[in-house]
Write a protein that holds these residues in place. Sequence first.
Motif, PDB file in Angstrom:
ATOM      1  N   VAL A  55       0.814  -1.053  -0.065  1.00  0.00           N
ATOM      2  CA  VAL A  55      -0.099  -0.103   0.050  1.00  0.00           C
ATOM      3  C   VAL A  55       1.050   1.222   0.078  1.00  0.00           C
ATOM      4  CG1 VAL A  55      -1.794   1.161   1.435  1.00  0.00           C
ATOM      5  CG2 VAL A  55      -1.877  -1.085   1.264  1.00  0.00           C
ATOM      6  N   TYR A  56       0.737   2.201  -0.844  1.00  0.00           N
ATOM      7  CA  TYR A  56       1.347   3.395  -0.895  1.00  0.00           C
ATOM      8  C   TYR A  56       0.437   4.459  -0.316  1.00  0.00           C
ATOM      9  CZ  TYR A  56       4.179   0.785  -4.422  1.00  0.00           C
ATOM     10  OH  TYR A  56       5.066   0.089  -5.124  1.00  0.00           O
ATOM     11  N   ASN A  57       0.609   5.156   0.672  1.00  0.00           N
ATOM     12  CA  ASN A  57       0.114   6.224   1.469  1.00  0.00           C
ATOM     13  C   ASN A  57       0.531   7.466   1.006  1.00  0.00           C
ATOM     14  OD1 ASN A  57      -1.383   7.888   3.103  1.00  0.00           O
ATOM     15  ND2 ASN A  57      -0.849   6.540   4.925  1.00  0.00           N
ATOM     16  N   MET A  58      -0.280   8.248   0.123  1.00  0.00           N
ATOM     17  CA  MET A  58      -0.028   9.570  -0.253  1.00  0.00           C
ATOM     18  C   MET A  58      -0.351  10.641   0.223  1.00  0.00           C
ATOM     19  SD  MET A  58       1.713   7.969  -2.620  1.00  0.00           S
ATOM     20  CE  MET A  58       2.527   9.424  -3.351  1.00  0.00           C
ATOM     21  N   ALA A  83      20.093  -2.749   3.091  1.00  0.00           N
ATOM     22  CA  ALA A  83      20.361  -1.724   2.382  1.00  0.00           C
ATOM     23  C   ALA A  83      19.808  -0.462   3.154  1.00  0.00           C
ATOM     24  CB  ALA A  83      19.718  -1.767   0.978  1.00  0.00           C
ATOM     25  N   ASP A  84      19.374  -0.560   4.453  1.00  0.00           N
ATOM     26  CA  ASP A  84      18.843   0.408   5.213  1.00  0.00           C
ATOM     27  C   ASP A  84      17.542   1.155   4.414  1.00  0.00           C
ATOM     28  OD1 ASP A  84      20.948   0.523   7.269  1.00  0.00           O
ATOM     29  OD2 ASP A  84      22.098   1.746   6.224  1.00  0.00           O
ATOM     30  N   MET A  85      16.889  -0.069   3.956  1.00  0.00           N
ATOM     31  CA  MET A  85      15.617   0.518   3.274  1.00  0.00           C
ATOM     32  C   MET A  85      14.294  -0.100   4.071  1.00  0.00           C
ATOM     33  SD  MET A  85      16.709   0.219  -0.489  1.00  0.00           S
ATOM     34  CE  MET A  85      15.046   0.670  -1.251  1.00  0.00           C
ATOM     35  N   SER A  86      14.580  -0.818   5.180  1.00  0.00           N
ATOM     36  CA  SER A  86      13.566  -1.588   5.692  1.00  0.00           C
ATOM     37  C   SER A  86      13.202  -0.952   7.305  1.00  0.00           C
ATOM     38  CB  SER A  86      14.050  -2.938   6.399  1.00  0.00           C
ATOM     39  OG  SER A  86      13.224  -3.922   6.849  1.00  0.00           O
ATOM     40  N   GLY A  87      11.900  -0.750   7.479  1.00  0.00           N
ATOM     41  CA  GLY A  87      11.492  -0.152   8.584  1.00  0.00           C
ATOM     42  C   GLY A  87      11.583  -1.327   9.800  1.00  0.00           C
ATOM     43  N   TYR A 111      12.523   0.815  -4.474  1.00  0.00           N
ATOM     44  CA  TYR A 111      13.677   1.797  -4.683  1.00  0.00           C
ATOM     45  C   TYR A 111      13.326   2.862  -3.324  1.00  0.00           C
ATOM     46  CZ  TYR A 111      14.483  -0.200  -8.893  1.00  0.00           C
ATOM     47  OH  TYR A 111      14.760  -1.081  -9.899  1.00  0.00           O
ATOM     48  N   SER A 112      12.520   2.758  -2.358  1.00  0.00           N
ATOM     49  CA  SER A 112      11.992   3.252  -1.223  1.00  0.00           C
ATOM     50  C   SER A 112      11.886   2.668   0.084  1.00  0.00           C
ATOM     51  CB  SER A 112      10.823   4.173  -1.751  1.00  0.00           C
ATOM     52  OG  SER A 112       9.615   3.509  -1.881  1.00  0.00           O
ATOM     53  N   GLY A 113      11.878   3.150   1.015  1.00  0.00           N
ATOM     54  CA  GLY A 113      11.507   2.200   2.251  1.00  0.00           C
ATOM     55  C   GLY A 113      10.470   1.221   2.150  1.00  0.00           C
ATOM     56  N   ILE A 114      10.801   0.095   2.979  1.00  0.00           N
ATOM     57  CA  ILE A 114       9.679  -0.835   3.032  1.00  0.00           C
ATOM     58  C   ILE A 114       9.406  -0.955   4.563  1.00  0.00           C
ATOM     59  CG2 ILE A 114       8.923  -3.052   2.931  1.00  0.00           C
ATOM     60  CD1 ILE A 114       8.845  -1.803   0.175  1.00  0.00           C
TER      61      ILE A 114
END
Length: 811
Positions: free
Chosen positions: A584-587, A616-620, A656-659
């Motif tokens: 889900v992308y929250n805009m 990769a420091d992209m995970s919450g 290519y962004s955070g998860i």
Amino acid sequence: MSSTPHDSRVPLEKLRWRCDPDGLPYDSSALCPVCEDIIGQDRALKALLTGLDIKSLGYNIFITGMAGTGRTTTIKQLLERLEKGDRPPDDILYVNNFKHPDEPALLFLPPGAGKLFVAAMDDLLEVLKTNIPALLKSGYYTDKRDAIVEEQQAHQKSILQGFEEETAKQGFSVIQVQMGLFVKPDLIPVIDDQPTPFPKIEALVKEKKFPAERFEALKSSYETLSQKMEGIFERLREIEEETRVRLKNWDDESIAPIIKTAVSEIAGRFPHPGVAEFLAEAECSLADNIDLFKNQKKDEDKKEAPPADPLLEYRVNLLVDNGDLKHSPVIMETNPNYLNLFGSMESTMNRFGVLQTDFTKIKAGSFLKANGGYLVVNALDALVEQGVWATLKRTLRNQVFELQNYAGLFLFSSARLKPQPIKINVKLVMIGDEEIYNLLYAMDEDFRKVFKIKAEFDSEMAKTDDAVKDYIRFIRKIAEEDALLPFDRTGMAGIIEYGTRIAGQHKKLSTRFNVIADVIRESSFWAAKAGETVVARRHVDQAVEERFERVSLIEDKIQEMIEDGSILIDTDGAVVGQVNGLAVYNMGQFSFGKPARITARISVGRAGIINIEREADMSGSTHNKGVLILGGFLRGLFARRKPFALSASIAFEQSYSGIDGDSASSTEAYALLSALAGLPLRQDLAVTGSVNQKGEIQPIGGVNEKIEGFFDVCRAKGLTGAQGVLIPHQNVQNLMLRPDVVQAATEGRFHIFTVHTVDEGIEHLTGVAAGRTSEEGIFEPDSVYARVDKALTELARASKEYFEDKAEKKD
């Protein structure tokens, strides 16, 4: 060992809750009463009433909740109801402190009396400015004054005449000698009727033209007369002082009654605490400064206004005027900066460039205007303003308001006043969110002391018959306020269904009434544009669709990239170690779902499960936790009798962004099981759901957006009739799918399945039984878990052999 999972398709009637238009109590929104009540906030309402009714120290209110849930509207309605029975608070005034001019004195007068007191003092000064000059010109005053002056002058003249006669007998005359800026009386000898200075007489003595004995006698007489002259002129000065005193006494005797009468009349009209003391000091000051009223002229005779008011210290500053109120004040401060909240002391610059101020330049802010009533501010706005939060806390804690010069907060040099502090009684209501409340509660000890009531506004409410009626009445209210078209039964049903959609549960309705109100307005707009006289369901659907269309650019771009193959998503076939997850992308204004490819790869090693997003420091943090739980599930299932020896990597491809979030943990489990078992996973199914260490599937958020996102991709690539989504069984109650998705499911072209465990999910995706264990801990032959167990055993053996060989070679 093949397996055909039991039919776990969600029943069609549960894919979307539908509101029966015929079951609504009104044929049209125009026929129902307007909503005047506060909807769906019983808990918050109870807390608010408690906080408003308790008058003790510290029972101020902090309101939390999502924007649009009616926080501001609710508190405003409550205060309007409560305030009607309360008496308006007193007017607040500042007057001059004659003993300490830099500490203005405070007065409280009944509501409306402050304005009258200001007018009374202004009238007093105008009367004195007229009557005193008139008296000073009257014969009654001037005759007595002239008599006093003449009497004193005659006395001075007689004394001076006697002295002059005496000096003349001794051959001297009194003269005035200029000494710089001053004139001094002196004596000079008179020789042959001519004033002759001593140096000239001395020269005559040397020339034998004047007797030396007489010269010495003149010098002796001069010394004697000079001493006597000093006494005489000292006496004359005393007479002049006596004259001033007598004239002052005459002024007091003649003018003071005018002042006293006028002041007494005001004192009788305002028998309130502090007024008598101020008037007494003002009367004394006026009597001592009668010169202020001399030579007064009519305003129309003046060509220019005076640079300053000479009677300023007798004026009154009405700081807060409550004369127009009929109840306690309610102030909604929308811009709570320091000056707006706490007022100011204005300054003016004189001709020398020095800032000056006085008590008449003190201005009240919202806090003082709300004294005796209620003040409502936004928490975030108040916190970010310089100096506001500290002053707010201190004032609420001490119940005393001390006005400060705002410039002094920044160390600017300016004129200073210290007005008398004001005892305050303000009920403060702050509106913020949960995060701000928790932060202040944890970090600020004073916050807990001054905000003892928390009112939590919910974003949803139970869908009862009364709640449905409230929704319809709310539709009527917005339609009436904005002059909108009425809604028919289908239109009202559409609004109620949309409220259910954003609430996220079949049994709930949203209380985000700002969003609902916007949909009502836009539905009416589209109906009017179509030339309709009522709003129907199709107009509501159009309004919802248009709302998303306006802000769905990013969603459309992602969809385009999937369709043209830039983002790799398969919707048919089967692949080992690859599964379609759902994200889900929250805009902000809206959210949408789209599939994401999740892959797993395994190898010999002891690294365990590697979360590539984390590396990769992209995970919450929540996603990291989900992967760790996944590891616990696998170890508990397969590593009871052998080590869990493998290296496996999991990745969200083309991310290519955070998860963040754990809703993909079951999806990652399926990818790992597939990679270990060597069994391909269906690509026409997408999966969502978190997993616990026991392998149970847990509910997730955004289920509707996720299903609709995968549906859009499948529709674009071509619906095959086999595609669908696996969702946690608990999320069935949250389903409120778009009509086109429901239609496709009804026609058998798209499916929504529920799963309870990882076992059920892997069977759906592979068509192979998950596999049960025997009492000896052996899985059923050819099952998914038997193949996984075999692969793990082989990996463990290979790992052991590798490291043993490596150790032997090292030795």
